[in-house]
Design an enzyme around this catalytic site. Structure first.
Site, PDB file in Angstrom:
ATOM      1  N   ASP A 126      38.331 -21.757  20.423  1.00  0.00           N
ATOM      2  CA  ASP A 126      38.638 -22.731  19.379  1.00  0.00           C
ATOM      3  C   ASP A 126      39.964 -22.377  18.736  1.00  0.00           C
ATOM      4  O   ASP A 126      40.153 -21.261  18.265  1.00  0.00           O
ATOM      5  CB  ASP A 126      37.519 -22.738  18.326  1.00  0.00           C
ATOM      6  N   TYR A 128      43.220 -23.694  16.015  1.00  0.00           N
ATOM      7  CA  TYR A 128      43.332 -24.025  14.588  1.00  0.00           C
ATOM      8  C   TYR A 128      44.586 -24.876  14.418  1.00  0.00           C
ATOM      9  O   TYR A 128      45.402 -24.652  13.546  1.00  0.00           O
ATOM     10  CB  TYR A 128      43.427 -22.700  13.815  1.00  0.00           C
ATOM     11  N   HIS A 133      44.348 -29.342   7.918  1.00  0.00           N
ATOM     12  CA  HIS A 133      43.087 -28.618   7.740  1.00  0.00           C
ATOM     13  C   HIS A 133      43.369 -27.165   7.357  1.00  0.00           C
ATOM     14  O   HIS A 133      42.794 -26.641   6.402  1.00  0.00           O
ATOM     15  CB  HIS A 133      42.271 -28.674   9.033  1.00  0.00           C
ATOM     16  N   GLU A 200      36.836 -32.376  15.961  1.00  0.00           N
ATOM     17  CA  GLU A 200      37.786 -31.749  16.888  1.00  0.00           C
ATOM     18  C   GLU A 200      37.812 -32.519  18.205  1.00  0.00           C
ATOM     19  O   GLU A 200      36.925 -33.316  18.507  1.00  0.00           O
ATOM     20  CB  GLU A 200      37.387 -30.291  17.184  1.00  0.00           C
ATOM     21  N   ASP A 232      32.449 -28.859  15.925  1.00  0.00           N
ATOM     22  CA  ASP A 232      32.277 -27.412  15.755  1.00  0.00           C
ATOM     23  C   ASP A 232      31.534 -27.178  14.435  1.00  0.00           C
ATOM     24  O   ASP A 232      32.129 -26.839  13.422  1.00  0.00           O
ATOM     25  CB  ASP A 232      33.662 -26.752  15.742  1.00  0.00           C
ATOM     26  N   GLN A 239      30.325 -18.204   6.727  1.00  0.00           N
ATOM     27  CA  GLN A 239      31.718 -17.982   7.125  1.00  0.00           C
ATOM     28  C   GLN A 239      32.493 -17.222   6.042  1.00  0.00           C
ATOM     29  O   GLN A 239      33.226 -16.279   6.335  1.00  0.00           O
ATOM     30  CB  GLN A 239      32.382 -19.340   7.396  1.00  0.00           C
ATOM     31  N   LYS A 252      29.622 -20.020  13.251  1.00  0.00           N
ATOM     32  CA  LYS A 252      30.066 -21.026  14.215  1.00  0.00           C
ATOM     33  C   LYS A 252      29.226 -21.074  15.482  1.00  0.00           C
ATOM     34  O   LYS A 252      29.203 -22.104  16.157  1.00  0.00           O
ATOM     35  CB  LYS A 252      31.515 -20.709  14.636  1.00  0.00           C
ATOM     36  N   THR A 359      39.993 -28.262  13.687  1.00  0.00           N
ATOM     37  CA  THR A 359      39.668 -29.454  12.902  1.00  0.00           C
ATOM     38  C   THR A 359      40.904 -30.334  12.708  1.00  0.00           C
ATOM     39  O   THR A 359      41.947 -29.860  12.271  1.00  0.00           O
ATOM     40  CB  THR A 359      39.099 -29.032  11.539  1.00  0.00           C
TER      41      THR A 359
HETATM   42 MN    MN Z   1      36.623 -25.224  14.587  1.00  0.00          MN
END
Ligand code: MN
Length: 428
Positions: A126, A128, A133, A200, A232, A239, A252, A359
């Site tokens: 994943d 970023y 975001h 996503e 996701d 987190q 996650k 995201t």
């Molecule tokens: Mn994510």
């Protein structure tokens, strides 16, 4: 026909199919789309390979287009073979095709099929790449320093977990874990109180690269098979407590949801856009810089998030849109840059690996791709049209992602649904 790169006769908006439902205005799967997926019909014990056309699935083996049912193998095809497959599909499904009589026997109504994951997903990363975001979330955690100094130089990512990626249409229990509120002296254990979604896109790797051999930016698209929608799911309280120093972990990996159809790079050719970097931002290092990436590296994909609460479902209310954005506006890096960066150290990508974008929030407040942003960190509930409010997800809530591409002079195409429902946490 346009001279624009990658656009050919398969994108001709005048092309109509003998599958009538594919010609209806607003259909997500017209003959110009032709996404790949895996399905089971009644009595099937193994997945079959299919292509979506209108409200039908064309079985690739029964149509004589493949002699196996291994999507990962199909995804390893080189660009020329992929283009040839798309051409054969488009020609065979076009009105008055000689294949019609034979291929009618290879159709399965979508309503009678169950869709699975589109392929075996060996590894999942994943990124970023959504800068709005990253900035909004960074501001919640670090008001004075929202965007970390590496963000505009290096595509940020982490290795996720493939074993808990599910096909659209499933339910899952609210995850339990450790979290620690600001007032708490010690962490607690229990069901997450801040369960969230993340809007996503997932990029499926096609051709693998050998370990030690980086994929250059200008070769990256030979290794990208196509896109699907990706949620996701994230437990924000877990987190916040666990993320330092190594990043996301149990917040996650309890579940992620992927849509069943892979929309190919070829289908997306008309919806590409130039990619640029603001002049006063750092320009990419040479291995992330290229003319083709500048000219057509971005993809204009409209994205949407819809929420249906248990009360809405009981009252027969349709899911309500709570966010919308566009991939081309939201992403700071292109998928080619993500792939080039992922492999620049020699990392091997395998056919079927899933690379998620991160995201994809847009610049405006109603374009936020998570509840964390929409509710300003849980401080400001969003109001739904039936009077309910949400900061984070309640048990019984369903989140559905949608994706669409539209451009003047071309037939719009869609991604289908990426949907899943939150259940109550399992009793311990
Ligand atoms: Mn994510």
């Amino acid at each position: 026909m346009s001279a624009e790169s990658g656009i050919d006769a398969t994108h001709d908006p005048a092309r109509m199919s003998w599958v009538d439902s594919a010609n209806v205005a607003g259909c997500e799967f017209p003959i110009q789309n032709l996404p790949y997926g895996r399905y089971r019909a009644a009595g099937d014990t193994d997945w079959r390979l299919g292509v979506a056309i209108g409200d039908q699935i064309l079985d690739l083996r029964r149509a004589g287009l493949v002699d196996h049912a291994d999507m990962n193998r199909l995804m390893e095809l080189d660009l020329a073979a992929r283009a040839n497959m798309r051409f054969l599909l488009a020609e065979g499904l076009t009105r008055a095709s000689a294949d019609e009589a034979r291929w009618r026997e290879a159709l399965v109504p979508m309503g009678r099929a169950r869709m699975g994951l589109p392929c075996r997903i060996g590894d999942y990363t994943d990124f970023y790449a959504g800068i709005y975001h990253a900035t909004a979330v960074g501001r919640l955690f670090r008001p004075d320093n929202p965007l970390l100094p590496n963000y505009k130089w290096v595509p940020i990512g982490y290795h996720g977990r493939a074993s808990t990626i599910e096909a659209s249409g499933h339910g899952f229990p609210r995850p339990c874990g450790q979290y620690k509120g600001e007032e708490d002296v010690a962490p607690r254990f229990g069901p997450s109180q801040r369960l969230d979604f993340e809007l996503e896109l997932g990029v499926f790797v096609g051709r693998p690269n050998p370990r030690g051999q980086a994929i250059r930016l200008d070769q990256a698209e030979e290794h990208i098979f196509g896109f699907a929608l990706f949620n996701d799911w994230s437990a924000r309280d877990l987190q916040a407590w666990e993320y330092q120093p190594l990043g996301p972990f149990l917040a996650k990996n309890f579940v992620s949801t992927v849509s069943p159809w892979i929309v190919t790079l070829e289908a997306l050719a008309p919806f590409r856009r130039p990619w640029q970097r603001p002049a006063d931002d750092p320009q990419p290092l040479p291995y992330l810089e290229g003319a083709a990436n500048r000219a057509r590296g971005a993809f204009a994909i409209d994205l949407e998030v819809r929420l249906q609460t248990q009360a809405m479902r009981a009252a027969g209310n349709a899911p309500e849109r709570i966010s919308h954005s566009n991939f081309a506006d939201a992403a700071y890096w292109t998928i080619a840059q993500l792939v080039a960066h992922h492999t620049v150290n020699g990392c091997a990508l395998m056919s079927g690996d899933l690379i998620a974008t991160g995201t994809l929030s847009g610049p405006a407040p109603d374009q936020a791709g998570s509840l964390l942003e929409l509710s300003a960190g849980g401080k400001r509930a969003i109001r739904l049209s039936n009077g309910e409010t949400r900061t984070f997800l309640h048990d019984g809530d369903s989140i559905t992602l949608h994706g669409r591409c539209a451009r003047e002079g071309f037939r719009p195409i869609g991604f289908g649904e990426c949907t899943a429902t939150v259940f109550a946490a399992l009793a311990d």
